[in-house]
Design a protein around this motif. Structure first.
Motif, PDB file in Angstrom:
ATOM      1  N   TRP A  53      29.601  -4.850  39.686  1.00 47.39           N
ATOM      2  CA  TRP A  53      30.076  -4.537  41.029  1.00 47.39           C
ATOM      3  C   TRP A  53      31.526  -4.106  41.019  1.00 47.39           C
ATOM      4  O   TRP A  53      32.312  -4.515  40.164  1.00 47.39           O
ATOM      5  N   GLU A  54      31.859  -3.298  41.998  1.00 45.27           N
ATOM      6  CA  GLU A  54      33.262  -3.045  42.326  1.00 45.27           C
ATOM      7  C   GLU A  54      33.334  -2.794  43.820  1.00 45.27           C
ATOM      8  O   GLU A  54      32.411  -2.250  44.413  1.00 45.27           O
ATOM      9  N   LEU A  55      34.418  -3.239  44.408  1.00 50.25           N
ATOM     10  CA  LEU A  55      34.606  -3.048  45.844  1.00 50.25           C
ATOM     11  C   LEU A  55      35.247  -1.690  46.082  1.00 50.25           C
ATOM     12  O   LEU A  55      36.273  -1.366  45.486  1.00 50.25           O
ATOM     13  N   LEU A  56      34.605  -0.888  46.943  1.00 50.59           N
ATOM     14  CA  LEU A  56      35.106   0.439  47.292  1.00 50.59           C
ATOM     15  C   LEU A  56      35.073   0.604  48.801  1.00 50.59           C
ATOM     16  O   LEU A  56      34.142   0.130  49.459  1.00 50.59           O
ATOM     17  N   CYS A  57      36.058   1.314  49.336  1.00 48.33           N
ATOM     18  CA  CYS A  57      36.017   1.626  50.762  1.00 48.33           C
ATOM     19  C   CYS A  57      34.866   2.608  50.994  1.00 48.33           C
ATOM     20  O   CYS A  57      34.327   3.200  50.045  1.00 48.33           O
ATOM     21  N   LEU A  58      34.492   2.779  52.233  1.00 45.38           N
ATOM     22  CA  LEU A  58      33.376   3.672  52.568  1.00 45.38           C
ATOM     23  C   LEU A  58      33.565   5.070  51.993  1.00 45.38           C
ATOM     24  O   LEU A  58      32.629   5.680  51.470  1.00 45.38           O
ATOM     25  N   TYR A  59      34.790   5.581  52.086  1.00 40.95           N
ATOM     26  CA  TYR A  59      35.060   6.951  51.657  1.00 40.95           C
ATOM     27  C   TYR A  59      34.952   7.096  50.139  1.00 40.95           C
ATOM     28  O   TYR A  59      34.326   8.036  49.634  1.00 40.95           O
ATOM     29  N   CYS A  60      35.548   6.169  49.414  1.00 40.61           N
ATOM     30  CA  CYS A  60      35.488   6.227  47.956  1.00 40.61           C
ATOM     31  C   CYS A  60      34.065   5.971  47.457  1.00 40.61           C
ATOM     32  O   CYS A  60      33.633   6.565  46.466  1.00 40.61           O
TER      33      CYS A  60
END
Length: 116
Positions: free
Chosen positions: A69-76
């Motif tokens: 997993w990695e946390l990404l904003c909606l855009y990324c």
């Protein structure tokens, strides 16, 4: 849509929501609330805009240590998936899009300049 199909869709959505909540909650506990690409920071007010991206694109691969997993904003997150699509289809034009440009407007530039 038949009642049977509606039931299948409803169950699939329920399962996806339950699965997502499980790994999402775990990822939010493991990682700081920062986008892994653009470094945008998140708080409780905008946390809904922070998504969990599966590095191997397999949503059923959810190791407890969060290594997939990695946390990404909606855009990324959208950008990451767009890059995968483009890689599969041979670039942004895709395999069914227009052919690559073959015209070279500067091909005979030297000859044109010498005509003066």
């Amino acid at each position: 849509m038949t009642p049977e199909q509606a039931k299948i869709v409803q169950n699939a959505r329920k399962y996806a929501d339950e699965r997502a909540k499980g790994y999402r909650e775990q990822a939010l506990k493991l990682y700081p609330w920062i986008c892994g690409r653009c470094a945008r920071e998140f708080n409780h007010a905008n946390l809904r805009e922070l998504t969990v991206h599966h590095r191997d694109h397999n949503h059923d691969n959810n190791p407890q240590d969060g290594s997939n997993w990695e946390l990404l904003c909606l855009y990324c997150h959208d950008n990451e998936h767009q890059k995968q699509i483009e890689a599969v289809y041979g670039g942004s034009a895709g395999t069914t899009g227009p052919a690559a440009a073959t015209h070279n407007p500067f091909a005979n530039l030297k000859e044109r300049m010498n005509k003066k």
